[in-house]
Design an enzyme around this catalytic site. Structure first.
Site, short mmCIF file in Angstrom:
data_model
loop_
_atom_site.label_atom_id
_atom_site.label_comp_id
_atom_site.label_asym_id
_atom_site.label_seq_id
_atom_site.Cartn_x
_atom_site.Cartn_y
_atom_site.Cartn_z
N SER A 152 0.84 -1.20 0.00
CA SER A 152 0.00 0.00 0.00
C SER A 152 0.87 1.25 0.00
O SER A 152 1.96 1.25 0.58
CB SER A 152 -0.90 0.00 1.24
OG SER A 152 -1.50 1.26 1.45
N TYR A 191 -4.38 -1.65 9.16
CA TYR A 191 -4.13 -2.03 7.77
C TYR A 191 -2.76 -1.56 7.29
O TYR A 191 -1.96 -2.33 6.76
CB TYR A 191 -5.23 -1.46 6.88
CG TYR A 191 -4.98 -1.68 5.40
CD1 TYR A 191 -5.20 -2.93 4.83
CD2 TYR A 191 -4.53 -0.64 4.59
CE1 TYR A 191 -4.98 -3.14 3.47
CE2 TYR A 191 -4.31 -0.84 3.23
CZ TYR A 191 -4.54 -2.09 2.68
OH TYR A 191 -4.31 -2.30 1.34
N LYS A 195 0.84 -3.64 6.12
CA LYS A 195 1.50 -3.49 4.84
C LYS A 195 2.97 -3.07 5.01
O LYS A 195 3.82 -3.44 4.20
CB LYS A 195 0.74 -2.48 3.96
CG LYS A 195 -0.65 -2.97 3.56
CD LYS A 195 -0.60 -4.28 2.76
CE LYS A 195 -1.95 -4.65 2.20
NZ LYS A 195 -1.92 -5.88 1.37
#
Length: 275
Positions: A152, A191, A195
């Site tokens: 990401s 999240y 990543k």
């Protein structure tokens, strides 16, 4: 149509929707013929996705085979690799695309902090590590093996101080003084931390497989309007998110050799992402 033995074998996880589905479509538009294993946690949804692609692209040279893939289940992953082994005997490209975000579940009080964080790390890092480890013997049978991890743009540590782009200004902004803090429109802290961890995972696989000729990358596909996190594509588009097909085409460019000079890096479509 080319025979199945002529096709490059590729496995894309989380491929029944969002970016994964766009990767499948981009592969099917390519002049290169692939045998695509479409990984889906729900095989029914996987079959629906495969049918959709075949209807949209009836002249594709590639073939699609749905394979049940649940990153939270070792049994599922072992069976997936067994299926690939018995079907093609090798794997040319693994795209670790499947991912999950549970930050919104904390915001809505549907999951505890621990449940959401463990869920994010289990899917995005632990499950990805298990699958990759299981897939390595099949990748090493390829003449040009490639291993991709979907990361990401929010995973960069140095860019947590970046405020120039509207999306970065929003997620990097500090809330007002006091407690409790406003949970924000699109919370992503668990999240993005997974990543960042995935980037280290990619670097270690790059180290481990250096002398085996496996090309390894982390792909930062851009801010895309997918269903990840439950915010909804339309709201994300209003925030500046791009159509997921942009990320699909970029990923296939990596698969087909256009970014080979950046092996071992986190790459965006137009630059190497800073750590």
């Amino acid at each position: 149509m080319s025979s199945s033995s002529d096709r490059k074998v590729i496995f894309v996880t989380g491929a029944n929707t969002g970016l994964g589905l766009e990767i499948i479509k981009a592969l099917c538009k390519s002049t290169t013929a692939y045998h695509i294993f479409l990984g889906s946690r729900d095989p029914v949804k996987g079959e629906e996705a495969a049918k959709q692609v075949q209807q949209e692209l009836p002249s594709t040279q590639s073939t699609i085979q749905v394979i049940q893939t649940d990153l939270s289940s070792d049994d599922s992953l072992e069976k997936a690799i067994e299926t690939i082994s018995s079907t093609t005997g090798h794997l040319d490209i693994l795209i670790n695309n499947a991912g999950a975000s549970f930050d919104g579940q904390i915001k809505s009080n549907k999951m505890s902090i621990r449940e959401a964080w463990n869920g994010s790390w289990d899917t995005n890092v632990s499950g990805t590590q298990v699958l990759t480890t299981l897939a390595i013997p099949l990748l090493l049978k390829s003449s040009n093996p490639r291993l991709l991890f979907m990361t990401s743009g929010t995973s960069s540590l140095i860019e947590t101080d970046k405020f120039g782009h509207p999306a970065m200004a929003r997620i990097n902004a500090s809330p007002e003084k006091g407690w409790p803090k406003d949970k924000g429109l699109n919370p992503i802290v668990s999240y993005r931390s997974t990543k960042t961890g995935l980037n280290m995972l990619m670097r270690d696989w790059c180290r481990v497989l250096k002398n085996d000729g496996v090309k390894v990358w982390a792909i930062s596909p851009g801010f895309l309007a997918t269903g990840l996190g439950g915010v909804g594509p339309e709201i994300l588009k209003k925030m500046g998110a791009l159509d997921p097909s942009v990320g699909g085409g970029f990923t296939v460019d990596v698969v087909e050799g256009k970014y080979d000079e950046h092996v071992g890096k986190v790459i965006r479509k137009d630059m190497v992402q800073p750590w």
